[in-house]
Design an enzyme around this catalytic site. Structure first.
Site, PDB file in Angstrom:
ATOM      1  N   GLU A  12      27.598   5.164  60.949  1.00 36.28           N
ATOM      2  CA  GLU A  12      27.768   6.614  61.084  1.00 36.28           C
ATOM      3  C   GLU A  12      28.535   7.013  62.347  1.00 36.28           C
ATOM      4  O   GLU A  12      29.112   8.091  62.397  1.00 36.28           O
ATOM      5  CB  GLU A  12      26.398   7.310  61.023  1.00 36.28           C
ATOM      6  CG  GLU A  12      25.809   7.226  59.612  1.00 36.28           C
ATOM      7  CD  GLU A  12      24.372   7.695  59.515  1.00 36.28           C
ATOM      8  OE1 GLU A  12      23.980   8.167  58.432  1.00 36.28           O
ATOM      9  OE2 GLU A  12      23.612   7.571  60.496  1.00 36.28           O
ATOM     10  N   ASP A 196      24.072   9.384  47.958  1.00 43.48           N
ATOM     11  CA  ASP A 196      23.284   9.033  46.765  1.00 43.48           C
ATOM     12  C   ASP A 196      22.534  10.277  46.293  1.00 43.48           C
ATOM     13  O   ASP A 196      22.547  11.307  46.965  1.00 43.48           O
ATOM     14  CB  ASP A 196      22.285   7.903  47.091  1.00 43.48           C
ATOM     15  CG  ASP A 196      21.342   8.298  48.219  1.00 43.48           C
ATOM     16  OD1 ASP A 196      21.643   8.002  49.381  1.00 43.48           O
ATOM     17  OD2 ASP A 196      20.329   8.950  47.935  1.00 43.48           O
TER      18      ASP A 196
HETATM   19  N1  SAH Z   1      20.328   0.164  53.845  1.00 43.07           N
HETATM   20  C1  SAH Z   1      19.762   0.372  55.156  1.00 43.07           C
HETATM   21  C2  SAH Z   1      18.637   1.397  55.122  1.00 43.07           C
HETATM   22  C3  SAH Z   1      19.142   2.783  54.893  1.00 43.07           C
HETATM   23  S1  SAH Z   1      17.902   3.994  55.042  1.00 43.07           S
HETATM   24  C4  SAH Z   1      19.265  -0.948  55.678  1.00 43.07           C
HETATM   25  O1  SAH Z   1      18.883  -1.819  54.907  1.00 43.07           O
HETATM   26  O2  SAH Z   1      19.289  -1.133  56.892  1.00 43.07           O
HETATM   27  C5  SAH Z   1      18.825   5.435  54.627  1.00 43.07           C
HETATM   28  C6  SAH Z   1      19.588   6.111  55.749  1.00 43.07           C
HETATM   29  O3  SAH Z   1      20.501   7.044  55.217  1.00 43.07           O
HETATM   30  C7  SAH Z   1      18.710   6.948  56.690  1.00 43.07           C
HETATM   31  O4  SAH Z   1      19.251   6.944  57.989  1.00 43.07           O
HETATM   32  C8  SAH Z   1      18.713   8.343  56.053  1.00 43.07           C
HETATM   33  O5  SAH Z   1      18.840   9.359  57.014  1.00 43.07           O
HETATM   34  C9  SAH Z   1      19.921   8.357  55.124  1.00 43.07           C
HETATM   35  N2  SAH Z   1      19.657   8.528  53.684  1.00 43.07           N
HETATM   36  C10 SAH Z   1      20.633   8.472  52.738  1.00 43.07           C
HETATM   37  N3  SAH Z   1      20.099   8.586  51.504  1.00 43.07           N
HETATM   38  C11 SAH Z   1      18.764   8.725  51.643  1.00 43.07           C
HETATM   39  C12 SAH Z   1      17.678   8.839  50.721  1.00 43.07           C
HETATM   40  N4  SAH Z   1      17.866   8.814  49.412  1.00 43.07           N
HETATM   41  N5  SAH Z   1      16.427   8.936  51.231  1.00 43.07           N
HETATM   42  C13 SAH Z   1      16.219   8.950  52.565  1.00 43.07           C
HETATM   43  N6  SAH Z   1      17.200   8.815  53.476  1.00 43.07           N
HETATM   44  C14 SAH Z   1      18.474   8.697  53.037  1.00 43.07           C
END
Ligand code: SAH
Length: 230
Positions: A12, A196
């Site tokens: 980001e 998403d």
């Molecule tokens: N794939 C990452 C985890 C991502 S968590 C890993 O394995 O390290 C999701 C991140 O994107 C968080 O920072 C949140 O703010 C944002 N985000 C995007 N879509 C989201 C969703 N469906 N639910 C919660 N947070 C979401």
């Protein structure tokens, strides 16, 4: 003026660091902070790591340790509103913690005594974002963002959050950053590009669109910074 730009994940803030090219890196409180001068202003940039606790720590550090006077957050989110498609931008006008629950005592979801269900974002920066969107030929939706320590990949949970908080998008850091900025009297702006739809395909969609959506958001945030320092 000192401006903080934060994200939650490396992806980001990467486009921002790339644009700046030269910056000074400082390690503090088990995190890295990047400082640069930009168009006569001082920028301090960081990604917090995911979730409300880490984002609280980073927002507080940016303000209390690095002296940020204004804070902009750039990142990705899951859409609740069916109007929001992958890559679309949403700016928060208010934020709430969807996983804060002491309803057993008769309080509404998202509320604790001496707190508030919603924290309002800075209306001047929201107005500014409309001008920036116009200049960029983009549209940015204004709406409510709900935050919690959960990656939501479940239609039922997503709909509950949408119904309970009238939220348009959900993520994991915005409301905690809002609480910090509100308490410390620092104007803040929270922008997210959709990665998403918080449904059963959310994990796959997130992995596919994280980079492109993070870039959309970061580009917009830097145009906001340009306007602020102008
Ligand atoms: N794939 C990452 C985890 C991502 S968590 C890993 O394995 O390290 C999701 C991140 O994107 C968080 O920072 C949140 O703010 C944002 N985000 C995007 N879509 C989201 C969703 N469906 N639910 C919660 N947070 C979401």
């Amino acid at each position: 003026m000192k401006i903080a730009v934060m994200g939650a994940m490396p992806e980001e803030i990467a486009p921002i660091l790339e644009k700046l090219g030269v910056y000074k890196t400082t390690e503090y409180a088990k995190n890295k902070y990047y400082e640069a001068s930009y168009m006569g202003a001082d920028l301090v940039i960081a990604y917090s790591k995911i979730g409300k606790v880490f984002s609280t720590l980073t927002a507080t550090t940016l303000i209390e340790h690095f002296g940020a006077e204004i804070l902009l957050f750039s990142g990705v989110a899951g859409a609740i509103s069916p109007e929001l498609r992958i890559g679309d931008l949403i700016v928060a006008n208010k934020l709430s913690q969807h996983d804060l629950d002491i309803t057993a005592f008769g309080h509404p979801f998202g509320y604790v005594p001496e707190g508030a269900v919603y924290i309002n974002a800075d209306s001047k920066m929201i107005a500014m974002s409309k001008e920036v969107a116009k200049e960029m030929g983009k549209s940015v939706k204004e709406g409510i963002i709900a935050t919690g320590d959960q990656f939501v990949a479940n239609e039922q949970r997503k709909n509950w959050i949408g119904d309970t908080f009238e939220a348009d998008a959900l993520e994991m850091e915005g409301a905690s950053v809002a609480v910090v900025c509100d308490a410390l009297n620092v104007p803040f702006f929270i922008l997210r590009a959709i990665s998403d739809a918080a449904d059963m395909d959310a994990g796959f969609s997130f992995d596919t669109f994280l980079q492109s959506s993070a870039k959309e958001s970061a580009e917009f945030i830097m145009k906001m910074v340009d306007k602020i320092v102008d």
